[in-house]
Design a protein around this motif. Sequence first.
Motif, PDB file in Angstrom:
ATOM      1  N   THR A  79     -19.820   5.701 -18.095  1.00 24.63           N
ATOM      2  CA  THR A  79     -20.347   4.453 -18.636  1.00 24.63           C
ATOM      3  C   THR A  79     -20.604   3.452 -17.526  1.00 24.63           C
ATOM      4  N   VAL A  80     -21.425   2.455 -17.832  1.00 24.37           N
ATOM      5  CA  VAL A  80     -21.680   1.378 -16.885  1.00 24.37           C
ATOM      6  C   VAL A  80     -20.397   0.603 -16.602  1.00 24.37           C
ATOM      7  N   ASP A  81     -19.612   0.344 -17.635  1.00 22.52           N
ATOM      8  CA  ASP A  81     -18.364  -0.401 -17.457  1.00 22.52           C
ATOM      9  C   ASP A  81     -17.476   0.249 -16.403  1.00 22.52           C
ATOM     10  N   GLU A  82     -17.358   1.568 -16.460  1.00 21.37           N
ATOM     11  CA  GLU A  82     -16.507   2.261 -15.484  1.00 21.37           C
ATOM     12  C   GLU A  82     -17.139   2.263 -14.101  1.00 21.37           C
ATOM     13  N   ALA A  83     -18.465   2.287 -14.033  1.00 21.05           N
ATOM     14  CA  ALA A  83     -19.148   2.313 -12.739  1.00 21.05           C
ATOM     15  C   ALA A  83     -19.033   0.983 -12.001  1.00 21.05           C
ATOM     16  N   VAL A  84     -18.855  -0.115 -12.745  1.00 23.17           N
ATOM     17  CA  VAL A  84     -18.805  -1.437 -12.105  1.00 23.17           C
ATOM     18  C   VAL A  84     -17.404  -2.037 -12.098  1.00 23.17           C
ATOM     19  N   ALA A  85     -16.417  -1.305 -12.565  1.00 24.41           N
ATOM     20  CA  ALA A  85     -15.077  -1.870 -12.768  1.00 24.41           C
ATOM     21  C   ALA A  85     -14.461  -2.429 -11.494  1.00 24.41           C
ATOM     22  N   ASP A  86     -14.736  -1.843 -10.330  1.00 22.97           N
ATOM     23  CA  ASP A  86     -14.115  -2.298  -9.083  1.00 22.97           C
ATOM     24  C   ASP A  86     -14.993  -3.278  -8.312  1.00 22.97           C
ATOM     25  N   LEU A  87     -16.114  -3.708  -8.893  1.00 25.78           N
ATOM     26  CA  LEU A  87     -17.042  -4.602  -8.203  1.00 25.78           C
ATOM     27  C   LEU A  87     -16.780  -6.055  -8.563  1.00 25.78           C
ATOM     28  N   HIS A  88     -17.176  -6.949  -7.651  1.00 23.96           N
ATOM     29  CA  HIS A  88     -16.994  -8.375  -7.882  1.00 23.96           C
ATOM     30  C   HIS A  88     -18.247  -9.033  -8.468  1.00 23.96           C
ATOM     31  N   HIS A  89     -19.407  -8.542  -8.071  1.00 23.07           N
ATOM     32  CA  HIS A  89     -20.671  -9.074  -8.568  1.00 23.07           C
ATOM     33  C   HIS A  89     -21.605  -7.910  -8.886  1.00 23.07           C
TER      34      HIS A  89
END
Length: 262
Positions: A79-89
């Motif tokens: 999912t997108v949520d998991e792909a961006v979970a460790d990002l700040h922006h």
Amino acid sequence: MTGRDGGADIGPIGEFDPVVILVRPQLGENIGTTARAMANGGLFHLRLVAPRDGWPQERAWSASSGAHRILDAATVYPTVDEAVADLHHVFATCPRPRHIIKPIMTARGAASELRVHAMRGLRCGLLFGPERAGLDNEDMARADTLIRYPLNPDFMSLNLAQAVLVMAYEWFLTEDTTLPRELMTNETQIATKGDLENFMTHLLRELDDSGFLHNEQKRPGMVRNLRHFFTRGEVTEQELRTLHGVVSELVRARKAGRTPKP
């Protein structure tokens, strides 16, 4: 899987360089050409969200033109949520108007902001949608900022790799020091004003001797025109040496009463 050996040395990978995230990409070839586009602009982190045909895909490596290391290191998320979970922006490309209230930036503006975030030690991601439809509203709801390219409004059609290449290019330019204009001179150098004046003295002396500048009324204007011609660009030392030789040969031919050899 064949095709993974070797590949281009794509350079150092910065910990805080932007992550390219392909959301539901449909073709292995498009993933491969995207990796190629990324390598050209110095983006080396690739994440895939639910690729339609699974991962890995042989065709991606075949289409990457040597950007194998990007594909080797690519990670897959459901999912997108998991792909961006460790990002700040998170930034999301948005080719068409949507009923969403978010900041919108050009590719150039976004690249500058990405560079600032990287310098601050913040991790950022760039979302790119599926080839046919792009990102949907749910995907873009995960983004802080939208990116729209200022292209021809009557024809804004980019394939996935092209869309990534625009951002990769703008990212690269944020630290590029290439001069916007230069003259390739190879083994010679740009002539100095002194070199040019020396040639003009030579040329005008011989033009006076040959009678070409015999009209005293027109002579100043003709001399100015010659100066303008030779100062309009950056004449090189080698070009001036050649012109000196041309003038000298014409003089010798005139004095010998012969026609110069072709």
